[in-house]
Enzyme design. Structure first.
Site, PDB file in Angstrom:
ATOM      1  N   SER A   1      -0.001  -0.635  -0.918  1.00 42.43           N
ATOM      2  CA  SER A   1       0.045  -1.592  -2.017  1.00 42.43           C
ATOM      3  C   SER A   1       0.882  -1.081  -3.172  1.00 42.43           C
ATOM      4  O   SER A   1       0.912   0.117  -3.455  1.00 42.43           O
ATOM      5  CB  SER A   1      -1.377  -1.926  -2.470  1.00 42.43           C
ATOM      6  OG  SER A   1      -1.630  -1.356  -3.717  1.00 42.43           O
ATOM      7  N   LYS A   2       1.577  -2.024  -3.804  1.00 36.30           N
ATOM      8  CA  LYS A   2       2.425  -1.640  -4.922  1.00 36.30           C
ATOM      9  C   LYS A   2       1.578  -1.101  -6.062  1.00 36.30           C
ATOM     10  O   LYS A   2       2.024  -0.290  -6.842  1.00 36.30           O
ATOM     11  CB  LYS A   2       3.228  -2.845  -5.408  1.00 36.30           C
ATOM     12  CG  LYS A   2       4.319  -3.195  -4.443  1.00 36.30           C
ATOM     13  CD  LYS A   2       5.195  -4.306  -4.936  1.00 36.30           C
ATOM     14  CE  LYS A   2       5.959  -4.853  -3.750  1.00 36.30           C
ATOM     15  NZ  LYS A   2       6.140  -6.255  -3.734  1.00 36.30           N
ATOM     16  N   ARG A   3       0.364  -1.588  -6.117  1.00 38.72           N
ATOM     17  CA  ARG A   3      -0.494  -1.146  -7.206  1.00 38.72           C
ATOM     18  C   ARG A   3      -0.843   0.336  -7.096  1.00 38.72           C
ATOM     19  O   ARG A   3      -1.071   1.003  -8.070  1.00 38.72           O
ATOM     20  CB  ARG A   3      -1.768  -1.996  -7.289  1.00 38.72           C
ATOM     21  CG  ARG A   3      -1.692  -2.999  -8.436  1.00 38.72           C
ATOM     22  CD  ARG A   3      -2.765  -4.029  -8.346  1.00 38.72           C
ATOM     23  NE  ARG A   3      -2.551  -4.915  -7.209  1.00 38.72           N
ATOM     24  CZ  ARG A   3      -3.444  -5.172  -6.282  1.00 38.72           C
ATOM     25  NH1 ARG A   3      -4.627  -4.628  -6.329  1.00 38.72           N
ATOM     26  NH2 ARG A   3      -3.168  -5.983  -5.295  1.00 38.72           N
ATOM     27  N   GLN A   4      -0.890   0.838  -5.873  1.00 41.49           N
ATOM     28  CA  GLN A   4      -1.180   2.270  -5.710  1.00 41.49           C
ATOM     29  C   GLN A   4       0.054   3.104  -6.049  1.00 41.49           C
ATOM     30  O   GLN A   4       0.053   4.312  -5.879  1.00 41.49           O
ATOM     31  CB  GLN A   4      -1.599   2.562  -4.271  1.00 41.49           C
ATOM     32  CG  GLN A   4      -2.964   2.019  -3.928  1.00 41.49           C
ATOM     33  CD  GLN A   4      -3.219   2.038  -2.431  1.00 41.49           C
ATOM     34  OE1 GLN A   4      -2.304   2.166  -1.629  1.00 41.49           O
ATOM     35  NE2 GLN A   4      -4.471   1.914  -2.058  1.00 41.49           N
ATOM     36  N   GLY A   5       1.106   2.457  -6.515  1.00 42.51           N
ATOM     37  CA  GLY A   5       2.353   3.172  -6.799  1.00 42.51           C
ATOM     38  C   GLY A   5       2.949   3.592  -5.476  1.00 42.51           C
ATOM     39  O   GLY A   5       2.593   3.056  -4.429  1.00 42.51           O
TER      40      GLY A   5
END
Ligand code: GLU
Length: 494
Positions: free
Chosen positions: A256-260
């Site tokens: 996920s993009k949120r996890q960088g």
């Protein structure tokens, strides 16, 4: 089935963001399949969703792919015989092609207003029906449609799906897949503003650009039957389809993009080498014929094949990437490594209280070459080489069950010895003579070498004392050992 004569694969990114690991894998697999079959690799920009467009995305994509060594044979930046390679420059082509489908009634104009569609959806929701267009306009005659157009009504163009039966498609990795026609929506091919949707534009372009193999992520599988029906509606020959498996994280979730950590630029910034990223991504859905795990891009261009690919999800294992990156770092010449890591040391060099010569820098970097996994780690790993004296607690100097007094005495012995030491100041020489000194003193090795190492580095963990001393040179080594004695003196109040 024999291979198509001309092998042409494409990367068809939407300029909606920066390249992430999933896109890189798609790009790499397309490129490698094209090269391994002596074919061409084409860049096509799918920019029909203007709302989601991000400025600079295409340039950034090209920069990253060029850095990785993934090059194209045709594309908006190169030209070619099948252009334009940007979808919004091909709008007249789509208009011409859709007319064929309107003529043979495989597509139809839909004049339903947004209000009607919202009402329809609400009704479906209430009745717990799957949301889909109710085909209200499907049977309008051409005359009725023309009258509405004349009256200025706006319309979209929808694909007329078969009403029943089975749509069978074939994926090179999964074999035959069957879809029930009744589950397929009469979805939009051309939007009200005349711009095509992905579904329509990609099929038209893949055909006109003579794409032989369509490689794209597994998330496009639901589009597959719609695409095949379009090819059939046009009477076009199908390319081969290869849906690349999902990439999951180690716990089985989606990356996920949120996890960088999904953007390729970020990996580059942190200090991952292009060779390592390529080698790593090649294994996200492919395996060679043997257990060989180190592959250069050139080797992959020869070895890659559909036969080595699989459909089960690939796992993104950061440890594996770090391992590969460490491997490629160890393979580098010291000169190349210095060039690459220098940017991570700019600040340390600028703020060091003494002049940092190239020779000193090369020695520091060579010392870390064996251990380094990611180039950016060099900043932290070597910080103690760029300061006058590291700060640390006096207690850190004391080895296991030893005590401060003994530590101080041993450091003084080392300082006295090194002050008059006249041998070559190399790791090997220092090691043999200091070990001899310790033996002569009848002392414990750790009781001398632990405090010596901490005195030089200020760290609990670091490279060994002889390696570090060799890099620091005699003057700084002595200064730091004396500094450590001072710290112990301050602590004991003497
Ligand atoms: N424009 C699509 C995307 O960026 C491409 C999918 C395809 O390769 O067909 O996801």
């Amino acid at each position: 089935m024999s291979e198509p004569e001309k092998v042409r694969l494409r990367l068809a990114p939407s300029p909606t963001g920066f390249l992430h690991i999933g896109n890189l894998r798609t790009a790499l697999f397309g490129y490698l399949l094209a090269k391994s079959m002596h074919g061409e690799f084409i860049l096509r920009i799918e920019d029909t969703d203007e709302k989601r467009e991000v400025e600079g995305a295409v340039d950034s994509l090209l920069n990253v792919l060029t850095w990785l060594g993934i090059n194209f044979d045709e594309g908006p930046h190169l030209g070619g015989d099948y252009g334009p390679y940007i979808q919004t420059r091909r709008l007249d082509i789509y208009q011409k092609e859709i007319q064929t489908l309107l003529d043979n009634r495989k597509a139809y104009r839909c004049f339903c207003t947004p209000e009607r569609l919202t009402e329809m959806r609400e009704e479906q929701q209430k009745n717990k029906q799957a949301p889909r267009y109710d085909r209200h306009c499907r049977n309008l005659s051409e005359d009725e449609a023309q009258a509405k157009i004349k009256a200025g009504e706006s319309f979209v163009i929808r694909q007329a799906m078969p009403l029943d039966g089975v749509v069978e498609v074939y994926d090179e990795l999964r074999g035959a897949i069957k879809f029930q026609a009744e589950d397929l929506d009469d979805h939009v091919l051309i939007k009200a503003n005349g711009v095509p949707t992905y579904q329509f534009a990609s099929v038209v372009d893949d055909h006109l650009m003579e794409i032989s193999h369509v490689t794209r992520g597994e998330e496009w599988l639901p589009s597959f039957p719609k695409n095949i029906l379009l090819y059939q509606a046009f009477g076009w020959i199908l390319p081969k389809f290869i849906h690349l498996p999902l990439i999951l994280n180690k716990t089985g979730g989606k990356l996920s993009k949120r996890q960088g950590d999904v953007f390729v630029e970020d990996y580059k910034t942190k200090g991952y080498l292009s060779e390592a990223l390529i080698n790593f991504c090649a294994f996200l859905g492919w395996h060679g014929k043997t257990d060989q795990e180190i592959f250069s891009l050139e080797e992959l261009e020869k070895e890659f094949s559909i036969a080595g690919m699989g459909a089960s999800p690939a796992v993104f294992d950061l440890e594996k990437l770090n391992y590969l990156n460490g491997y490629y770092i160890r393979q580098m010449s010291p000169e190349n490594l210095v060039d690459l890591v220098k940017p991570y040391l700019t600040e340390a060099i600028a703020t060091a209280p003494f002049n940092i010569s190239d020779e000193y820098l090369t020695k520091i970097i060579s010392l870390e070459q064996e251990r380094l996994k990611v180039l950016g780690e060099i900043t932290q790993a070597t910080a103690y080489f760029f300061v006058d004296q590291s700060e640390y607690e006096a207690q850190l100097l004391v080895w296991k069950k030893s005590d401060a007094e003994k530590t101080k005495t041993n450091l003084q012995t080392l300082a006295d010895y090194l002050a008059v030491y006249s041998g070559d100041w190399t790791k090997e020489n220092l090691e043999s003579s200091i070990k001899q000194l310790i033996a002569d003193q009848g002392g414990q090795v750790g009781d001398y070498l632990w405090p010596m190492r901490v005195a030089l580095t200020g760290r609990q963990f670091s490279p060994g004392p002889f390696e570090v001393a060799a890099v620091l040179g005699k003057e700084i080594t002595l200064k730091r050992i004396k500094g450590a004695i001072n710290i112990l003196n301050l602590e004991s109040g003497s």
